[in-house]
Motif scaffolding. Structure first.
Motif, mmCIF file in Angstrom:
data_model
loop_
_atom_site.group_PDB
_atom_site.id
_atom_site.type_symbol
_atom_site.label_atom_id
_atom_site.label_comp_id
_atom_site.label_asym_id
_atom_site.label_seq_id
_atom_site.Cartn_x
_atom_site.Cartn_y
_atom_site.Cartn_z
ATOM 1 N N TYR B 87 0.879 -0.795 -0.166
ATOM 2 C CA TYR B 87 0.036 -0.043 -0.438
ATOM 3 C C TYR B 87 0.928 1.460 -0.296
ATOM 4 O O TYR B 87 0.366 2.361 -1.188
ATOM 5 N N ALA B 88 2.069 1.234 0.666
ATOM 6 C CA ALA B 88 2.827 2.145 0.668
ATOM 7 C C ALA B 88 1.976 3.816 1.319
ATOM 8 O O ALA B 88 2.174 4.822 0.445
ATOM 9 N N LEU B 89 1.037 3.612 2.429
ATOM 10 C CA LEU B 89 0.264 4.574 2.857
ATOM 11 C C LEU B 89 1.634 5.544 3.547
ATOM 12 O O LEU B 89 2.034 5.100 4.055
ATOM 13 N N PHE B 90 1.598 6.825 3.600
ATOM 14 C CA PHE B 90 2.201 7.550 3.966
ATOM 15 C C PHE B 90 1.660 7.572 5.108
ATOM 16 O O PHE B 90 1.102 7.996 6.220
ATOM 17 N N PRO B 91 2.474 6.807 6.965
ATOM 18 C CA PRO B 91 1.364 6.904 8.182
ATOM 19 C C PRO B 91 2.120 7.936 8.635
ATOM 20 O O PRO B 91 1.732 8.326 9.698
ATOM 21 N N PRO B 134 -2.874 5.385 8.949
ATOM 22 C CA PRO B 134 -3.170 4.268 8.334
ATOM 23 C C PRO B 134 -2.894 3.723 9.771
ATOM 24 O O PRO B 134 -3.511 2.174 9.382
ATOM 25 N N GLN B 142 -6.995 0.419 4.983
ATOM 26 C CA GLN B 142 -5.787 0.530 4.880
ATOM 27 C C GLN B 142 -5.792 0.784 3.070
ATOM 28 O O GLN B 142 -5.285 1.775 2.065
#
Lengths: 561, 372
Positions: B87-91, B134, B142
């Motif tokens: 997913y590479a969501l910005f934490p 996230p 997510q």
């Protein structure tokens, strides 16, 4: 309310039960705990007390008033702070770019070489780089002479320029290690996702990378700050008499025997440590951002756009050149008669009996201290993690705190605390070893704790299950498994003990000196070539030992752990 | 099709040191299609996806997006968006900031940004979650945020890297339907990568089966399943028994008579251009074989077999059977009490007439490749 009380009571009862059940372990941890307090906390309390005049049976702020009344002293404070802030800012910036380049280059020869270069200053006492700076930029240094002959400019590196440059080189490894670690553990997909959605690389750096590694940047900054403010040797060699806290605290003790004012300066030195320690453990502790879920499709290399690549490459190259040059100059000045003037090869600078004796003493002390730290670290980690002994968290904090306190403060504290009965240790090797052990125990302990968490308890449970006692299990299962953390504690302490100077310089006694201390004394007297020669010896010893130890570690089963 | 493909990949080669990840891949993708790159790990499917996304620069070959050559164009300048496997969501950003990141970079004005975010978040049922971070979301949420973040940019091409691999069975089914729905709603072109054949068959319009850096066969899932071009494809999509066969004769009504190690069988393959004497591999799917307990029917293609091993799976029973020197897999749906056999039992198998034949050159070439 009632329930909470009950719970606390129960907890207390449990630990009492635990004591009853494992008297041996509790005794052992009591001994460790008492030693930690005695050799880390007590000396600092002595320093604080002395600064308040307690030795004369009164409590007074007179010495603090004196401190602020004389501009020389408070300039020492402001200089130290200014130095620490500027060095921290520069080192963290340079190290970030350097570490980013190395971490994003993937695997290969170039990143390995760059990493090695960034780490080599660890092999030498940090003030050594002042020596090479003097050779180059001193009043009759190579660069200064050239500048004078060509342009008529009189240039001298002494003073702020020299101190800042020398500290940058000396503290570079610290910042680099911290930052490379966080940059490497960062999920590269995040940077890719950012550029995929249209952000340029500078923007990605600003909006994604830097915020994500911020905890690491702050940690690196705090470490560098503490080390910079605690460094007394660099200003002594190249500071041109500028007042700095650590340097002047030392001079007050050794030159004037003014313990009270030295204690006041030491107090100002230890305050930032206490504040920073608090920040690290309470403010930064929960801020670590973990990346969430899933495996990332790893791409080891990342593209850089030309402008970013240009800036980062330039800065990385300059940093690497600075470090390599500093090292090269030391080796060069060690082997020629007078660098730049008479470049004939000579071994004269190496013929000093006192110097070689000092090296031998250093080697012995470092080996013993390293062994003690490695063992104590493993044992204390086991007691903390597995036995959950009473007060284990507190002991961990004290050990970690011991690492952060500036060496100058510890040195003054030891002199104040252990120069008379009940514990009279000054003037012995024992006190030097003790000081080394308790300054580095935190590292052995932390390595042991993280290793134990990583191993997990199931293997020990399997051993108990098959009938082995706890003691047998510790020696047959735990200790072998913890080999790598043992080695880590040993190597780290050995290196630091060989190169550290700030505590030891207070504790050496006539007839016995240490390698690093000897080099500083010689350099201070202006015998730069001799200092360089002995520095080469010291660096070689550390490098050879380091190489052998890591070789042993990687060739044996330890590598697989 | 007269229409221009939205994506053209021509002879793309990509190596990593000594390893050749892509060895001259070409593929056309048309507007509105869902194309799947399918293959085992190491076949180059993710590399191809990353070349299309701009994360890797190919060594040779061209990539065209919407008619424009995009070789060397970095990801931030490409009108493609990747949905990362993790997913590479910005934490450090909340849901709203994550979703609007791409718009912010494009300096879109605040109001239209808000409007777009609202509509996309409600489409994937995440309204009201804007302020969450996230790590406060479930795995499925997510994933939906990551999808929203990609969709909001209305890319020409949506690239999905193993989109369903991190999910449990229920979420997988839900997400699969979601992807299909989104495609219909937004008329997106989607490329996704997977090693899971069920995922590929159930979502894709076109499957490109990849092998060792090249596309082995590309086509509609039905065609890939029914008419695999090679043993490799037949084996990767579903399961299959293979019989070495020689074409003995071709009758007037196009029936082929095959000589096989288990005896003669007569078939009428759907793709029939065989001549007598040709070598081929017959692909017999375990589920296409009919199990007969008593040989009362006097029919063609009936083989006598013995059960070696029986695996009962509830709705299905699997038999490993011995026919002469050969062993085969047979699958039976909803077995009756009588049809539950155990090792040593005798049974008869009816091989259907419409089984697929792979020409020997193709399979030989495949065998050669495998040996390499």
């Amino acid at each position: 309310m009632f329930k909470a009380g009950e719970l606390a009571l129960k907890k207390h009862k449990n630990s009492l039960l635990n004591i009853a059940r494992n008297p041996m372990q509790q005794l052992l941890s009591l001994v460790i705990g008492v030693s930690l307090v005695l050799f880390i906390v007590i000396p600092i309390i002595y320093v604080l007390a002395r600064s308040l005049g307690v030795a004369e049976g009164i409590i007074t702020l007179e010495y603090y008033q004196n401190f602020f009344a004389r501009s020389y002293y408070y300039r020492a404070l402001s200089n130290s702070l200014l130095l620490a802030f500027s060095v921290t800012a520069i080192v963290v910036t340079l190290c970030f770019m350097y570490a980013y380049m190395v971490a994003r280059m993937g695997k290969g020869l170039l990143p390995s070489i760059l990493r090695a270069i960034a780490m080599i200053p660890l092999l030498a006492p940090p003030f050594i780089f002042s020596i090479s700076l003097i050779t180059l930029g001193g009043r009759r240094g190579l660069i200064s002479m050239q500048l004078y002959e060509l342009f008529g400019i009189e240039f001298s590196i002494y003073g702020w320029t020299g101190v800042i440059l020398a500290q940058i080189i000396g503290l570079f490894p610290l910042g680099f290690m911290m930052l490379e670690n966080v940059l490497r553990s960062m999920d590269l997909n995040l940077e890719e996702a950012s550029s995929d959605m249209g952000a340029g690389q500078w923007r990605t750096l600003r909006a994604v990378t830097i915020p994500l590694v911020m905890p690491g940047i702050l940690k690196a900054a705090l470490l560098v700050f503490i080390k910079s403010i605690a460094d007394f040797a660099t200003p002594m060699v190249i500071g041109a008499g500028l007042p700095f806290l650590a340097t002047d605290a030392y001079l007050l003790v050794v030159g004037q025997h003014n313990m009270e004012m030295a204690a006041v300066l030491a107090t100002f030195l230890v305050l930032p440590t206490i504040i920073i320690f608090f920040i690290q453990n309470y403010v930064l502790a929960d801020k670590t951002r973990t990346t969430i879920s899933g495996q990332s499709s790893v791409s080891s290399q990342i593209r850089m756009n030309p402008s970013m690549k240009g800036v980062f490459t330039l800065s990385t190259t300059l940093s690497a050149i600075l470090i390599v040059m500093a090292f090269a100059v030391i080796f060069w000045s060690a082997f020629v008669v007078i660098p730049g003037v008479n470049n004939t090869f000579t071994l004269d600078h190496f013929s000093t009996r006192t110097g070689w004796n000092a090296m031998t003493t250093s080697l012995q002390i470092a080996a013993v201290s390293a062994l003690v730290v490695a063992f104590l670290g493993v044992i204390q980690a086991y007691l903390n993690v597995r036995m959950k002994v009473y007060g284990s968290k507190m002991m961990e904090y004290i050990a970690l705190f011991g690492m952060g306190v500036p060496g100058t403060v510890v040195g003054i504290g030891y002199i104040l605390s252990f120069n008379q009965p009940p514990i009279h240790l000054t003037g012995t090797m024992t006190i030097i070893i003790i000081s080394m052990v308790f300054r580095h125990l935190g590292v052995g302990l932390e390595a042991g704790i993280s290793k134990l968490h990583q191993i997990g308890i199931s293997m020990e449970e399997a051993s108990w299950d098959m009938g082995a006692s706890k003691i047998t299990t510790f020696f047959r299962v735990v200790l072998p498994l913890m080999g790598s953390s043992f080695m880590y504690g040993f190597i780290y302490t050995f290196m630091c003990a060989m190169t550290s100077i700030s505590t030891a310089i207070f504790l050496v006694f006539p007839g016995t000196t240490l390698g690093a201390v000897y080099i500083l004394q010689v350099a201070e007297q202006g015998a730069i070539a001799r200092a360089a020669a002995m520095a080469v010896v010291l660096i070689s010893i550390v490098a050879v030992c380091l190489f052998t130890l890591t070789r042993i570690t990687s060739k044996t089963h330890l590598a697989r752990l | 099709m007269a229409e221009e493909p939205i994506l053209q990949v021509k002879d793309v080669v990509k190596t990593f040191g000594p390893v050749t990840a892509l060895s001259g891949v070409s593929i056309d993708v048309y507007r509105g299609e869902i194309v799947c790159f399918l293959g085992p790990s190491g076949c180059g499917k993710t590399t191809l996806l990353r070349v299309i996304g701009g994360f890797y620069q190919q060594d040779r070959g061209d990539v065209y997006l919407d008619g424009k050559l995009i070789n060397g164009v970095p990801p931030e300048k490409r009108d493609t968006v990747m949905f990362f496997q993790n997913y590479a969501l910005f934490p450090h950003m909340n849901v709203y900031e994550n979703v609007t990141y791409g718009l912010k970079v494009r300096k879109e004005n605040k109001n239209s940004m808000k409007e777009k975010a609202r509509s996309i978040l409600s489409m994937i049922q995440l309204d009201g979650m804007e302020d969450r971070f996230p790590n406060q979301l479930s795995g499925g949420q997510q994933q939906r945020v990551a999808l929203a973040r990609a969709l909001i940019l209305n890319p020409k091409l949506l690239l999905l890297d193993e989109p369903l691999s991190n999910l449990d069975a229920n979420l997988r089914a839900y997400m699969r339907d979601e992807i299909i729905k989104i495609r219909e709603k937004l008329n997106l072109t989607i490329i996704f990568v997977t090693h899971d054949q069920d995922e590929a068959i159930s979502i894709a319009d076109k499957i490109a089966v990849m092998r060792e850096g090249d596309i082995e066969q590309i086509g509609h899932p039905v065609n890939i399943y029914r008419y695999p071009a090679s043993v490799y494809v037949a084996d990767f999509i579903g399961r299959a028994n293979f019989l070495d066969a020689t074409v003995h004769s071709v009758s007037a009504d196009n029936m082929l008579e095959l000589k096989t190690p288990v005896g003669e069988i007569k078939i009428n393959p759907p793709q029939n251009n065989f001549k007598p004497g040709e070598q081929a591999k017959a692909v017999i799917r375990p589920e296409n074989i009919k199990v007969i307990l008593d040989k009362s029917e006097s029919d063609i293609n009936i083989l006598e077999a013995e059960v070696l091993k029986s695996t009962y799976l509830g709705a299905i029973v699997n038999y490993r059977v011995q026919i002469g020197e050969e062993t085969m897999s047979v699958e039976l749906r909803n077995p009756t009490e009588k049809e539950l056999l155990s090792a040593g039992d005798k049974l008869y198998l009816k091989i259907p007439e419409n089984i697929h034949l792979i020409k020997e050159e193709a399979s030989e070439e495949a065998a050669l490749k495998q040996a390499r």
